[in-house]
Write an enzyme that holds these catalytic residues in place. Sequence first.
Site: not given
Ligand code: SF4
Length: 381
Positions: A165, A106, A89, A310, A173, A86, A168, A126
């Site tokens: 996550k 992220c 970049e 987080c 991809e 990052e 995600e 990014s």
């Molecule tokens: Fe985003 Fe909250 Fe997950 Fe951290 S805990 S990656 S801030 S959604």
Amino acid sequence: GQCVAVCPTAALTEVNNISKVWDALNDDKKIVIVQTAPAVRVALGEEFGMQPGELVTGKIVSALRSLGFNKVFDTDFAADLTIMEEASELVYRIKNGGKLPILTSCCPAWVKFFEHQFPELLDIPSSCKSPHEMFGAIAKTYLADKMKVNPKNIVIVSIMPCVAKKYEAARPELTHEDMKDVDIVITTREFAKMIREAGIDFNSLKDDVFDNPLGESTGASVIFGTTGGVLEAALRTAYEWITHETLESVEFNELRGMDGIKEATIKINDMNINVAVASGLGNARKILEDIKSGKSNYHAIEIMACPGGCIGGGGQPYHHGNLEIVSKRAEGLYKEDRSKNLRKSHENPYIQKLYKEFLGEPYGKKAHELLHTHYFKREKI
Ligand code: SF4
């Protein structure tokens, strides 16, 4: 990451993911590799009666070994890797007249938000994958080679403060040669549940240390778990790369604390670099509206969906929106940062080795193949 309280399927997902991890651990043919995010280590203790912010990194490693994981690694290693990419970049865009501001990428809840709500801005975030995804890509290539195992037999488990996550990790991809970067995501709370299911007495565990090489990290990576931390870590590296001088004072206090939007101007050589940090999607929206209308003069912006970053994530022990608890968790991360000999990502010797032996140049061809992604316009919701 905040859907957990209202999401009717959250409880079901928890059960499924925990049993998937047990199944993998009970399968002799599988090599089960676990990584744990920075935010987990300052909150998991709360599930076992400790104070918010109490660091339980060593106990986490012990617990994971007792549960039977083949390798116990740290997402912090991959956070250092994220900074290498990052910051490269950012420097590339500054030097080549590229699109600015650069936005961090992220947080998957934030990524999904801009794909839905601001599709005209898809070229400014990014292209870096998030740290745990980068970790999976490196574990199934570089590490598999070193361990002399077939990457198809590797199962990557991520322990995350985050519910988003899970979504995600399922994005098509985020794969390489038909393998998902990350196979199973469980939250901090689910991890606590597994510890209880296994009958482990967490409080009496001895401290243990992560395996090598994907377990080594710097202080810069530890602060990824709190609002402002990713940008602070990126600035520590970008400053040294641009000036070729040592950055003596590594703490950017203007970027710390629980305010929803923070701003600073950092002087690097004769440039004034304007940066901002937003946590909470309402604050992110304000910043994006300013960018869209041309009012913004930022070079780099960090955005996290959860207030406080987080450490306040939807998969953490419940804090019911209490920012004092979140703030104590942040203190725990800053304490760990201060305790490290190395506090800049590019100084991590194992990261340097990874580029030398395998990746080549930061932001180069192989890095792009494994560590970067792209974004899609999605229907408004
Ligand atoms: Fe985003 Fe909250 Fe997950 Fe951290 S805990 S990656 S801030 S959604």
